[in-house]
Design an enzyme around this catalytic site. Structure first.
Site, PDB file in Angstrom:
ATOM      1  N   GLY A  77      44.433  32.213  47.908  1.00  0.00           N
ATOM      2  CA  GLY A  77      44.212  33.500  47.261  1.00  0.00           C
ATOM      3  C   GLY A  77      42.938  34.190  47.721  1.00  0.00           C
ATOM      4  CG  LEU A  93      37.177  33.655  43.914  1.00  0.00           C
ATOM      5  CD1 LEU A  93      35.999  34.442  44.484  1.00  0.00           C
ATOM      6  CD2 LEU A  93      37.109  33.622  42.390  1.00  0.00           C
ATOM      7  CE1 TYR A 123      45.737  35.579  34.676  1.00  0.00           C
ATOM      8  CE2 TYR A 123      44.658  37.452  33.602  1.00  0.00           C
ATOM      9  CZ  TYR A 123      44.650  36.439  34.552  1.00  0.00           C
ATOM     10  OH  TYR A 123      43.559  36.280  35.368  1.00  0.00           O
TER      11      TYR A 123
END
Length: 315
Positions: free
Chosen positions: A10, A12, A146
């Site tokens: 991803g 980050l 989430y």
């Protein structure tokens, strides 16, 4: 220092691995994919080792961390498809990843005595009001699946470990992945008018800058809850989009200038509610960073300029 980074596929995780390499730390990347970004020898872009790891498999997590025996774990892996998380057939999976997977990492860190840094979100709050959220505020009230599962992940970390950092971020963008900036640029190529929400307020976070701060943190023992976004003031998504197009046009991309593209501010109600509720107030109080001797991130305007230069060939 030996550092295991989850979710290196991803935005980050990718940047954290590069920051570790730049500082001479020993980084080990992990993700659920058999290989990282299709690199045949199984190493990350930094040349550091990569290990496949499903964070939802508790025994595998314990085995890998026992073998690697890191000094610290930077836990970037997460389910981040916010709207998809609301689907009835996805909720259990989202919870398994964001809560269960985080518990597995925390348990393994406890086993090997490693520090843990967990990335969380402003979505653990209800997003009401206009006051910036304090990192030590416990008035949790997630608006969506989430946010709820990321909160459960926070509680798993704080309830299991003493040596932990919980860092809440917002409005994330990075070179290695999808984000709001890329979305705006892609849509702006093919439309002469765009409607963008102007009543949701926050600050963007560039993963390149954030990675530096996260490595700064794990080099210390200044544990606790933190908030981290770029500096530069609080803005709406509309204001962010306006600056994206202004800077893109300044780089010579005339399709994004005011003569070719009209940007209209609209309320969330006018735009139409998304499947997952979004917070109106994503303002995060970052004063604890300075209080603990950490260098703030550069302004989001500067971060945006550097990001656009970094992806210039792609938009």
């Amino acid at each position: 220092m030996k550092v295991l980074v989850t979710g290196v596929g991803g935005q980050l995780g990718h940047d954290v691995m590069n920051e570790l390499a730049a500082r001479g730390h020993e980084g080990i990347g992990s993700d659920i994919a058999p290989k990282y970004s299709g690199i045949a020898d199984g190493t990350a872009v930094t040349g550091m080792p990569y290990v496949q790891m499903d964070i939802t498999d508790a025994e595998t997590v314990k085995q890998i961390l026992s073998e690697v025996h890191p000094d610290a774990v930077v836990h970037c892996a997460a389910w981040t498809a916010v709207d998809l998380a609301e689907d009835d057939d996805k909720v259990a999976k989202v919870r398994l990843v964001n809560a269960g997977g985080t518990q597995n990492i925390a348990d393994a860190c406890a086993l090997v005595g490693a520090k843990m840094l967990y990335l969380s979100t402003d979505y653990v709050f209800d997003g009401m009001g206009e006051t910036p959220w304090d990192p030590d505020c416990k008035a949790y009230k997630p608006l969506n699946v989430y946010g709820q599962t990321k909160l459960e992940g926070e509680l798993a970390v704080s309830g299991t470990l003493e040596k932990y950092f919980i860092v809440r971020i917002a409005w994330v963008f990075g070179v290695n992945g999808k984000n709001f900036i890329r979305t705006m640029l892609n849509i702006g190529k093919n439309h002469d008018t765009l409607r963008v929400v102007n009543d949701q307020i926050g600050t963007p976070t560039y993963t390149y800058d954030l990675a530096r701060l996260l490595v700064d943190m794990i080099e210390t023992e200044k544990y606790g809850y933190y908030h981290a976004t770029n500096e530069g003031g609080y803005i709406s998504w509309y204001e962010f989009a306006a600056e994206i197009f202004r800077q893109a046009a300044a780089l010579g991309r005339t399709e994004y200038d005011a003569e070719h593209l009209t940007l209209l501010p609209v309320t969330t109600a006018e735009y139409g509610e998304s499947k997952a509720k979004r917070p109106f107030n994503s303002r995060l109080d970052k004063s604890k960073l300075l209080a603990n001797g950490f260098e703030p991130l550069p302004t989001w305007q500067d971060a945006l300029a550097r990001y656009l230069r970094a992806i210039d060939a792609d938009f």
